[in-house]
Design a protein around this motif. Structure first.
Motif, PDB file in Angstrom:
ATOM      1  N   ILE A 122      -3.327  20.851 -12.450  1.00 28.30           N
ATOM      2  CA  ILE A 122      -2.410  19.908 -12.783  1.00 28.30           C
ATOM      3  C   ILE A 122      -2.696  18.532 -12.147  1.00 28.30           C
ATOM      4  CG2 ILE A 122       0.253  19.305 -12.768  1.00 28.30           C
ATOM      5  CD1 ILE A 122      -0.655  21.766 -14.507  1.00 28.30           C
ATOM      6  N   GLU A 123      -2.596  17.550 -12.972  1.00 29.42           N
ATOM      7  CA  GLU A 123      -2.624  16.160 -12.389  1.00 29.42           C
ATOM      8  C   GLU A 123      -1.337  15.435 -12.400  1.00 29.42           C
ATOM      9  OE1 GLU A 123      -5.577  13.762 -14.245  1.00 29.42           O
ATOM     10  OE2 GLU A 123      -7.084  15.138 -14.521  1.00 29.42           O
ATOM     11  N   PHE A 124      -0.978  14.693 -11.314  1.00 31.74           N
ATOM     12  CA  PHE A 124       0.299  14.077 -10.671  1.00 31.74           C
ATOM     13  C   PHE A 124      -0.133  12.776 -10.371  1.00 31.74           C
ATOM     14  CE2 PHE A 124       4.463  15.822  -9.599  1.00 31.74           C
ATOM     15  CZ  PHE A 124       5.180  14.527  -9.632  1.00 31.74           C
ATOM     16  N   PRO A 125       0.249  11.540 -11.175  1.00 30.45           N
ATOM     17  CA  PRO A 125       0.071  10.340 -10.814  1.00 30.45           C
ATOM     18  C   PRO A 125       1.184   9.885  -9.832  1.00 30.45           C
ATOM     19  CG  PRO A 125       0.786  10.557 -13.093  1.00 30.45           C
ATOM     20  CD  PRO A 125       0.486  11.725 -12.691  1.00 30.45           C
ATOM     21  N   ILE A 126       0.644   9.191  -8.779  1.00 29.99           N
ATOM     22  CA  ILE A 126       1.568   8.801  -7.798  1.00 29.99           C
ATOM     23  C   ILE A 126       1.157   6.920  -7.699  1.00 29.99           C
ATOM     24  CG2 ILE A 126       2.435   8.341  -5.279  1.00 29.99           C
ATOM     25  CD1 ILE A 126       3.689  10.809  -6.734  1.00 29.99           C
ATOM     26  N   GLU A 127       2.456   6.338  -7.750  1.00 29.85           N
ATOM     27  CA  GLU A 127       2.115   4.723  -7.325  1.00 29.85           C
ATOM     28  C   GLU A 127       2.677   4.481  -6.048  1.00 29.85           C
ATOM     29  OE1 GLU A 127       3.881   2.517 -10.440  1.00 29.85           O
ATOM     30  OE2 GLU A 127       2.089   3.024 -12.030  1.00 29.85           O
ATOM     31  N   ILE A 128       2.194   3.481  -5.444  1.00 32.95           N
ATOM     32  CA  ILE A 128       2.617   3.188  -4.062  1.00 32.95           C
ATOM     33  C   ILE A 128       2.659   1.613  -4.084  1.00 32.95           C
ATOM     34  CG2 ILE A 128       2.520   3.062  -1.519  1.00 32.95           C
ATOM     35  CD1 ILE A 128       0.878   5.745  -1.689  1.00 32.95           C
ATOM     36  N   THR A 129       3.779   1.136  -4.136  1.00 32.05           N
ATOM     37  CA  THR A 129       3.940  -0.493  -3.982  1.00 32.05           C
ATOM     38  C   THR A 129       3.744  -1.184  -2.583  1.00 32.05           C
ATOM     39  OG1 THR A 129       6.172  -0.393  -3.687  1.00 32.05           O
ATOM     40  CG2 THR A 129       5.277  -0.465  -6.002  1.00 32.05           C
ATOM     41  N   ASN A 130       2.975  -2.077  -2.747  1.00 30.96           N
ATOM     42  CA  ASN A 130       2.642  -2.746  -1.395  1.00 30.96           C
ATOM     43  C   ASN A 130       2.326  -1.940  -0.231  1.00 30.96           C
ATOM     44  OD1 ASN A 130       3.863  -5.356  -2.351  1.00 30.96           O
ATOM     45  ND2 ASN A 130       5.938  -4.448  -1.899  1.00 30.96           N
ATOM     46  N   PRO A 131       1.387  -1.256  -0.496  1.00 28.29           N
ATOM     47  CA  PRO A 131       0.794  -0.120   0.219  1.00 28.29           C
ATOM     48  C   PRO A 131       0.175  -0.665   1.562  1.00 28.29           C
ATOM     49  CG  PRO A 131      -0.841  -0.617  -1.585  1.00 28.29           C
ATOM     50  CD  PRO A 131       0.439  -1.428  -1.883  1.00 28.29           C
ATOM     51  N   LYS A 132       0.127  -0.106   2.575  1.00 21.72           N
ATOM     52  CA  LYS A 132      -0.255  -0.163   4.181  1.00 21.72           C
ATOM     53  C   LYS A 132      -1.769   0.546   3.932  1.00 21.72           C
ATOM     54  CE  LYS A 132       4.057  -0.864   6.484  1.00 21.72           C
ATOM     55  NZ  LYS A 132       4.851  -0.488   7.445  1.00 21.72           N
ATOM     56  N   ARG A 133      -2.780  -0.324   4.380  1.00 25.01           N
ATOM     57  CA  ARG A 133      -4.285   0.244   4.504  1.00 25.01           C
ATOM     58  C   ARG A 133      -4.286   0.930   5.456  1.00 25.01           C
ATOM     59  NH1 ARG A 133      -7.902  -2.372   0.294  1.00 25.01           N
ATOM     60  NH2 ARG A 133      -6.787  -3.990  -0.620  1.00 25.01           N
ATOM     61  N   TRP A 134      -5.407   1.718   5.392  1.00 26.24           N
ATOM     62  CA  TRP A 134      -5.773   2.350   6.740  1.00 26.24           C
ATOM     63  C   TRP A 134      -7.062   1.690   7.152  1.00 26.24           C
ATOM     64  CZ3 TRP A 134     -10.269   4.594   8.383  1.00 26.24           C
ATOM     65  CH2 TRP A 134     -10.297   5.537   9.393  1.00 26.24           C
ATOM     66  N   TRP A 135      -6.906   1.311   8.485  1.00 29.65           N
ATOM     67  CA  TRP A 135      -7.846   0.598   9.179  1.00 29.65           C
ATOM     68  C   TRP A 135      -8.650   1.628  10.195  1.00 29.65           C
ATOM     69  CZ3 TRP A 135     -10.260  -3.634   7.098  1.00 29.65           C
ATOM     70  CH2 TRP A 135      -9.720  -4.425   6.396  1.00 29.65           C
ATOM     71  N   CYS A 136      -9.966   1.351  10.437  1.00 27.82           N
ATOM     72  CA  CYS A 136     -10.459   1.910  11.357  1.00 27.82           C
ATOM     73  C   CYS A 136      -9.973   0.939  12.933  1.00 27.82           C
ATOM     74  CB  CYS A 136     -12.201   1.707  11.405  1.00 27.82           C
ATOM     75  SG  CYS A 136     -12.906   0.466  11.142  1.00 27.82           S
ATOM     76  N   ASN A 137     -10.449   1.777  14.112  1.00 25.18           N
ATOM     77  CA  ASN A 137      -9.712   1.279  15.238  1.00 25.18           C
ATOM     78  C   ASN A 137     -10.648   0.178  15.520  1.00 25.18           C
ATOM     79  OD1 ASN A 137      -8.992   1.617  17.862  1.00 25.18           O
ATOM     80  ND2 ASN A 137     -10.995   2.240  18.661  1.00 25.18           N
ATOM     81  N   GLY A 138      -9.622  -0.785  16.152  1.00 25.14           N
ATOM     82  CA  GLY A 138     -10.103  -2.275  16.442  1.00 25.14           C
ATOM     83  C   GLY A 138      -9.990  -3.127  15.403  1.00 25.14           C
ATOM     84  N   LEU A 139      -9.524  -2.712  14.111  1.00 25.28           N
ATOM     85  CA  LEU A 139      -9.424  -3.635  13.249  1.00 25.28           C
ATOM     86  C   LEU A 139      -7.886  -3.906  12.672  1.00 25.28           C
ATOM     87  CD1 LEU A 139     -12.868  -3.723  11.028  1.00 25.28           C
ATOM     88  CD2 LEU A 139     -12.099  -5.526  12.907  1.00 25.28           C
ATOM     89  N   GLY A 140      -6.956  -2.817  12.850  1.00 24.15           N
ATOM     90  CA  GLY A 140      -5.843  -2.789  12.271  1.00 24.15           C
ATOM     91  C   GLY A 140      -5.354  -1.194  12.556  1.00 24.15           C
ATOM     92  N   GLU A 141      -4.085  -0.886  12.011  1.00 28.16           N
ATOM     93  CA  GLU A 141      -3.363   0.125  12.218  1.00 28.16           C
ATOM     94  C   GLU A 141      -4.212   1.278  11.229  1.00 28.16           C
ATOM     95  OE1 GLU A 141      -1.195   0.777  14.289  1.00 28.16           O
ATOM     96  OE2 GLU A 141      -1.309  -1.147  15.301  1.00 28.16           O
ATOM     97  N   ALA A 142      -4.200   2.537  11.592  1.00 26.66           N
ATOM     98  CA  ALA A 142      -4.459   3.673  10.885  1.00 26.66           C
ATOM     99  C   ALA A 142      -3.352   4.042  10.086  1.00 26.66           C
ATOM    100  CB  ALA A 142      -5.174   4.599  11.789  1.00 26.66           C
ATOM    101  N   ASN A 143      -2.888   3.469   9.153  1.00 28.63           N
ATOM    102  CA  ASN A 143      -1.671   3.852   8.268  1.00 28.63           C
ATOM    103  C   ASN A 143      -1.746   5.065   7.561  1.00 28.63           C
ATOM    104  OD1 ASN A 143       0.223   1.488   9.234  1.00 28.63           O
ATOM    105  ND2 ASN A 143      -1.374   0.372   8.082  1.00 28.63           N
TER     106      ASN A 143
END
Length: 819
Positions: free
Chosen positions: A258-279
């Motif tokens: 089963i395929e299930f599309p999901i939308e996230i508005t204004n997403p917070k990106r995952w960043w590697c250590n030292g460059l931002g938050e690992a959201n």
């Protein structure tokens, strides 16, 4: 009335069990083990290994103590039996489906359920699942597992080939290759039930797998497509819910996707250590029918893009990772399994390993191919802390069989582990093997094993079949494009060839294996340095855990047994003589060996970082140990940081000042891994070891984002009027600071420092000195210091945090070893 109430409650409970998926862990049953054909049965622990069970029953001495390793090699030659009895209730047997799930069997297991053959396994890295409802009975059931000797099996398989494969018997076994011994690890070819065994009860339907594709990601919107694999016993209408979104689905009997599309508005990106938050985003997936949840899964995902960029340029081809559209310099180390006996590794061990990487300012760990795919908790910790993972498949330093049975086993191994790991945002790269390509092309195997032309052709064609067809094609069937980054072998070209520094990733072992001086690191810089290293001894505290003080010398058989490189101590001695005065006391020798290791890795790391963007990654060998040993690790088996781990913490800072002697000049580089420019003062002070100011300069500089550049240089002639053995260049910029010495440590004219330790609170101290104190080492048993082995200038006040209250702190510096 009361009786009827309890009957109703029982029926409700039974209905709940029948309607849902549930698991029963058989690991907690009473297990026994015995040598095959031996009537004596002993208590076993599951998960466990034969070695740890023998130890628990006091049938062998501790494998890690003294020279016990060589006395325990008989264990691998035997077959071993494990068995248990478990009771099954009537209500349990009424479930529509009952599967027996083996999460990890090491390795060649023949399994009997109630006296009948159920399953034969041949791959340690796989999960094995078998339907057993028709084989179980109400009341007592008997489960027996016979483990065949993996080393015997490998030797038997080797005889079937007309030639010898590099790697000997271990290559025929889909088992952790390091169990057969390595140049940092003991030989314990163990066996056993090393992960849990569970009964899985399910009715109507089960969720077999959940994966997602990231169709697009912008600052405004993330479009995800979940793909959920279902095994449906009862066709009909079901409700699928992901978080707050619901979808009615009609399912057929058997397999459904089963395929299930999901939308996230204004997403917070995952960043590697030292460059931002690992959201991370949490997703709860529920599958229900008539308002009853039939099965559920949880998923934590990070929204990010990651690309491996390889583009031709004027000298060769680039090799770097782009995270969220930004080129990122990778800083980290290579990881090996944390124990020779894997069931002893706890969640806290995995979390501590990742924390050590984070605390040392790393952003990538390479999971090396001679070990095992790590447990989920390791990757969860990497996800939460922004540590990217270079994931090897489990092949290392050898050539492997290519018969259909072996290839099919590997294919299923890839399926099991990629399905388990692919949703982790930390996974950056899938890599086929460690050093097999290099070994074939550069290590002289053809001559060593006297291959005919037809032998060589068959072996190389088998290699290409495995690493250029089976594994990448299997990845193509499992992964969406944005997750499917595959590199066949690390390194791509061996360190003795010029091309190895112009493209791909590089393992540079001219230092250590080639006995070249540390300075050669400055000339041998590749596009991405994925392996290089130097050994350092573990702390005296660690030595004390596997031997007594009578053995505290390099001639001790115990100390030699805990050094797995044939010429390891001689190599350390040779390099030490080049740069340090060699101490006579064993404790001092340990300390200086760690300084030597740290200095070598500092030279390499800072060279690689100065070469940015030509070089875009530096992963030293190695982060951790699998037993107490003298090795290349930066953190020993017991979690003690060596000097090199503290040095890595400094050398991996986002903002780094690095001084390099180039021809007739000293050049001051500032490396900035931040994604923003920094405009501040660069302060330079030339002082003697008593802090008399000899020269000073302050300049305003603007450091560009994500860059490495020279911001100051001075002619060597300018320093001719000073005694270079008595001066140091002290530099500061923004959060970065460093000291540059103009001579080797053995040539410095150090004076005896008076080091003062002032207690600020229970776990905070202040350290100061009257003259330069080089490589100040603080020790208190069982205590971690957040900084150590540091240079302390006169009148500098260094504030340190301790993991335990300060009580009896011992302190020494390099001067103490030079008497």
């Amino acid at each position: 009335m009361v009786k009827n109430f309890f009957l109703l409650l029982l029926n409700l409970c039974f209905g709940l069990v029948s309607a849902q998926n549930s698991y029963r862990n058989l690991s907690s049953e009473n297990w026994t083990f015995n040598k095959q054909n031996d009537s004596q049965k002993n208590k076993a622990k599951v998960p466990g290994t034969i070695h740890t069970d023998l130890l628990e029953n006091k049938l062998i001495l501790d494998p890690f103590l003294g020279t016990n390793e060589k006395e325990l090699q008989w264990i691998e030659k035997e077959n071993w039996e494990y068995e248990t009895k478990f009771n099954l209730s009537k209500s349990e047997l009424k479930n529509q489906n009952i599967d027996l799930l083996f999460e990890g069997l090491d390795t060649y297991a023949t399994i009997y359920l109630n006296g009948k053959l159920l399953l034969e396994t041949d791959n340690m890295f796989r999960t094995w699942n078998k339907s057993v409802k028709d084989k179980l009975k109400i009341g007592e059931n008997h489960l027996k597992i016979i483990f065949k000797s993996a080393s015997n099996f490998g030797k038997e398989e080797a005889k079937k080939l007309p030639y010898t494969l590099p790697g000997e018997e271990k290559v025929f076994t889909r088992k952790a290759q390091y169990h057969f011994g390595w140049d940092w690890g003991p030989r314990f070819v163990t066996c056993g039930i090393y992960k849990p065994i569970k009964l899985h009860f399910w009715n109507d339907i089960q969720i077999e797998n959940v994966r997602y594709e990231q169709d697009s990601l912008t600052d405004e919107l993330a479009l995800l497509n979940f793909k959920i694999s279902l095994n449906c016993e009862k066709a009909g209408n079901y409700k699928l819910k992901i978080n707050s979104e619901t979808k009615n689905i009609e399912l057929k009997k058997g397999q459904n996707t089963i395929e299930f599309p999901i939308e996230i508005t204004n997403p917070k990106r995952w960043w590697c250590n030292g460059l931002g938050e690992a959201n991370l985003y949490d997703f709860q997936i529920n599958l229900s029918k008539k308002n009853k949840i039939k099965d559920s899964k949880k998923l934590n995902i990070g929204l990010r893009t990651i690309e491996l960029i390889q583009e031709k340029d004027e000298v060769g081809k680039s090799f770097y990772f782009k995270v969220n559209g930004k080129p990122v310099f990778m800083k980290g180390a290579n990881y090996i399994p944390p124990d020779s006996f894997l069931p002893r590794v706890t969640d806290s061990t995995y979390n501590a390993i990742v924390k050590n990487a984070v605390d040392a300012n790393m952003n990538m760990i390479r999971v090396w191919g001679g070990g095992v795919y790590a447990d989920d908790v390791f990757y969860d910790a990497c996800d939460k802390n922004g540590i990217l993972v270079w994931q090897d498949f489990m092949f290392a330093c050898a050539m492997y069989p290519s018969d259909e049975k072996f290839l099919e086993s590997v294919k299923q191994e890839v399926v099991d582990n990629v399905n388990r790991l692919q949703n982790h945002p930390s996974i950056a790269l899938w890599c086929g093997n460690n050093e097999s390509d290099e070994g074939w092309k550069n290590w002289g195997w053809q001559k060593q094993y006297k291959y005919s032309e037809s032998d060589s052709t068959a072996i190389w064609n088998g290699y290409k079949k495995l690493f250029h067809e089976v594994i990448p094609q299997t990845l193509d069937s499992l992964l969406s494009k944005e997750k499917n980054s595959y590199w066949p072998s690390s390194p791509s070209i061996g360190w003795g060839r010029k091309e190895s520094l112009l493209q791909g990733d590089s393992h540079y072992w001219g230092v250590w294996w080639g006995m070249e001086p540390f300075e050669i690191y400055k000339k041998k810089v590749g596009r991405f340095m994925s392996e290089y290293g130097f050994q350092g001894m573990p702390s005296l505290e660690t030595f004390s855990k596997f031997t007594n003080s009578d053995n505290f010398n390099l001639d001790s058989e115990v100390v030699k047994a805990h050094q797995k490189h044939n010429t390891g101590y001689q190599t350390i001695q040779t390099y030490m003589e080049r740069d340090y005065k060699v101490p006579t006391k064993f404790e001092d020798y340990i300390y200086v060996s760690q300084l030597l290791q740290a200095e070598g890795m500092k030279t390499a790391i800072e060279t690689h970082r100065r070469a940015k963007p030509y070089c875009m990654g530096t992963l030293f060998w190695q982060l951790n140990d699998c037993w107490p040993v003298t090795s290349w690790s930066s953190v020993d088996y017991y979690g003690n940081w060596k000097a090199v781990q503290y040095q890595a913490k400094e050398s991996f800072e986002n903002i780094l000042i690095s001084v390099n002697a180039e021809e007739n000049q000293y050049k001051v580089y500032i490396i900035n891994d931040e994604l923003n420019a920094i405009k501040e003062k660069l302060e330079l002070r030339l002082i003697d070891f008593k802090e008399r100011l000899l020269w000073e300069k302050i300049i305003e500089v603007k450091v560009e984002p994500n860059s490495s550049k020279v911001y100051f240089q001075m002619d060597k002639k300018e320093l001719e009027k000073f005694n270079l053995k008595q001066i140091v260049l002290n530099l500061k910029f923004n959060t970065a600071k460093t000291n540059y010495f103009f001579e080797k440590p053995k040539d410095l004219l150090l004076e005896k420092p008076i080091i003062l330790i002032k207690k600020i609170d229970e776990t905070t101290i202040e350290v100061s000195t009257n003259v330069l104190a080089k490589n100040v080492f603080l020790f208190q048993e069982g205590t971690f210091f957040d900084d150590n082995y540091f240079d302390l200038l006169p009148n500098e006040k260094r504030i340190l945090k301790l993991s335990k209250p300060a009580k009896d702190i011992k302190v020494m510096s390099l001067f103490d070893t030079m008497k």
